[in-house]
Design a protein around this motif. Sequence first.
Motif, PDB file in Angstrom:
ATOM      1  N   TYR A 271       5.202  -8.748   8.086  1.00  0.00           N
ATOM      2  CA  TYR A 271       4.967  -7.595   7.202  1.00  0.00           C
ATOM      3  C   TYR A 271       5.852  -7.725   5.975  1.00  0.00           C
ATOM      4  O   TYR A 271       7.026  -8.114   6.059  1.00  0.00           O
ATOM      5  CB  TYR A 271       5.289  -6.284   7.916  1.00  0.00           C
ATOM      6  N   THR A 272       5.273  -7.400   4.826  1.00  0.00           N
ATOM      7  CA  THR A 272       6.035  -7.404   3.566  1.00  0.00           C
ATOM      8  C   THR A 272       6.282  -5.969   3.138  1.00  0.00           C
ATOM      9  O   THR A 272       5.340  -5.180   2.977  1.00  0.00           O
ATOM     10  CB  THR A 272       5.264  -8.153   2.464  1.00  0.00           C
ATOM     11  N   ASP A 273       7.552  -5.620   2.979  1.00  0.00           N
ATOM     12  CA  ASP A 273       7.912  -4.253   2.597  1.00  0.00           C
ATOM     13  C   ASP A 273       7.780  -4.058   1.091  1.00  0.00           C
ATOM     14  O   ASP A 273       7.555  -5.008   0.333  1.00  0.00           O
ATOM     15  CB  ASP A 273       9.350  -3.950   3.039  1.00  0.00           C
ATOM     16  N   ALA A 274       7.913  -2.827   0.674  1.00  0.00           N
ATOM     17  CA  ALA A 274       7.745  -2.482  -0.746  1.00  0.00           C
ATOM     18  C   ALA A 274       8.778  -3.170  -1.631  1.00  0.00           C
ATOM     19  O   ALA A 274       8.524  -3.464  -2.799  1.00  0.00           O
ATOM     20  CB  ALA A 274       7.825  -0.966  -0.927  1.00  0.00           C
ATOM     21  N   ASP A 275       9.959  -3.435  -1.084  1.00  0.00           N
ATOM     22  CA  ASP A 275      11.001  -4.073  -1.894  1.00  0.00           C
ATOM     23  C   ASP A 275      10.840  -5.586  -1.956  1.00  0.00           C
ATOM     24  O   ASP A 275      11.689  -6.289  -2.518  1.00  0.00           O
ATOM     25  CB  ASP A 275      12.384  -3.714  -1.359  1.00  0.00           C
TER      26      ASP A 275
END
Length: 554
Positions: A271-275
């Motif tokens: 998963y890639t977070d917003a940051d």
Amino acid sequence: MDAVPGLVVLLFLLGGGTGLEPNGGYCIGSGCFALFRDPTNFRTAQSLCNAKGGHLMTVRSSVSNDVLSILLGNLTGVFWIGLHRLADCRDPAGELMGFQWVTKDSESDFTNFVPSFNSSCSAHSCVSVNKEDGFKWRQTPCGQPAAGFLCEYSFTEPCATLPAAPDQSILYMTPYGFEVEDAQLVPPGSTATRSPSGTKHICFSAEWLQAPWSCEIQEGGCEHECAEDPSDSPVCFCPPGQTVSPANRVSCEAPAPGDPCAALRCQQTCYTDADGSARCGCEHGLTLAGDGTSCADVDECADARHCPGENVRCVNTRHGFECACEAGYKKAGVQCVDVDECVSAPCEHICTNAPGGFTCACYDGYRPDAEELNKCVLFCGAEECPAVCDPNDPLLCYCPEGYVVEERDKGMFCLDIDECSFFYCDQGCTNMFGSYACFCNKGYKLVDQYKCEDTDEEPEGSVTAPTSSVAPSPSAPYPDPTRTPSAVTPAGLVGIIVCAVLLIVLAVFGVHVGLGCWERKRKKSSCGAGELKAAEDETQSLQRVISDSDKNNI
């Protein structure tokens, strides 16, 4: 997905076979046909077709003959079809000239014998086709190897082909091992792969199911590995460094260069977070391990909320859990109810059902067998007891082990055998009802339940207590009798023998004189007093025993 009959059929189709792959195939209507270029005789070819639930091809119509021509094309050599003759000679009047299909019938709307069909008779003739004859039917010896053969498969509950967009293509793989593209109907167990997305479907009960499906069938369609949680849907997994494609949920793909997930090498998902940072994740039933990249099983049974109710236990499974009944209970809806084991008669005499189990008991005069507690053996427990006799034969009676039967006026009785009188033990012996026990003196130890071996200890003149309460094992032979050595000297033994011989001689002489006197009295003669006195002295008061036969002669 539940294990319904259709699933069983799929498992057979997809798991059976001999490893021999077809070289081509064609499906039309409710049947599929496969070509095998494997040199073999007729009988072996039929067995190979049977391995996938089919049989050698029957060419009953012009349509099936067209399929045969398409499959063989420009191939050279002869190929078996499913037509043979079991009778000695053909029947010219028959529609198939005495031949029949391997399906054991002669129904056909189409025949294609060569004009000069071989009319010779043989015990078993078969039919082959080849391109040089225009694929006409030619009689061929069944044991002769052919270049290959054609198989036929019939099916029910087919699936219609999936709709495809102009920029898409769909390839169908049948359970018989060959691919088709232009079929209108495909057999159950066929898989459809849509390009370029890579999504997969499987035909089951005339419907298409999207992957991942049941892990029991082709790993659920997963490219790498499939796991199934009974309370959830199957999921696919990938090797470390690759993640499951979100487009099709079955294929594995590596992160693109520059993707923050590339450095993590997540085992399952990333998963890639917003940051812009990335982290690994796991599907349901798995938890992220301490290394932050791999996935491990979760012990769902640690949660007491799983599998509530009485007589139910939680079983942790691969990537999940399942609820099972305790031993002696079975599922009845959502509950576990007691199984009445006594219905299956597990006990030889008396069975009593109990929650989660059962107990066995024996009738009076019996006790449980020490080796098989569900069986019973005769038991007395006293010096004597009545024997168990056949009601139809009063003389056919049985006693417990260690007892002997004795006939009396009041019936048959079992008497305890004193095994100690047979000197089974090396030293000490204690008789018990139906058994005995051996024991040894101080300084000896009991071996094999009857032998006494020296322990190199100083004897103290006392004996040990019995070390066994049962007789020696029946599988071991009884030892030879052990007797106490005689205290009589050789000279004394000779004297005893001489005295015994003299007594026997005197007794015989006395009996002879007495009989002579008796005979003279019978003839009204008398015996002299001296003779009688001598006889009396010589016999030393020995009395003659008169048998029943002597009484009859008097």
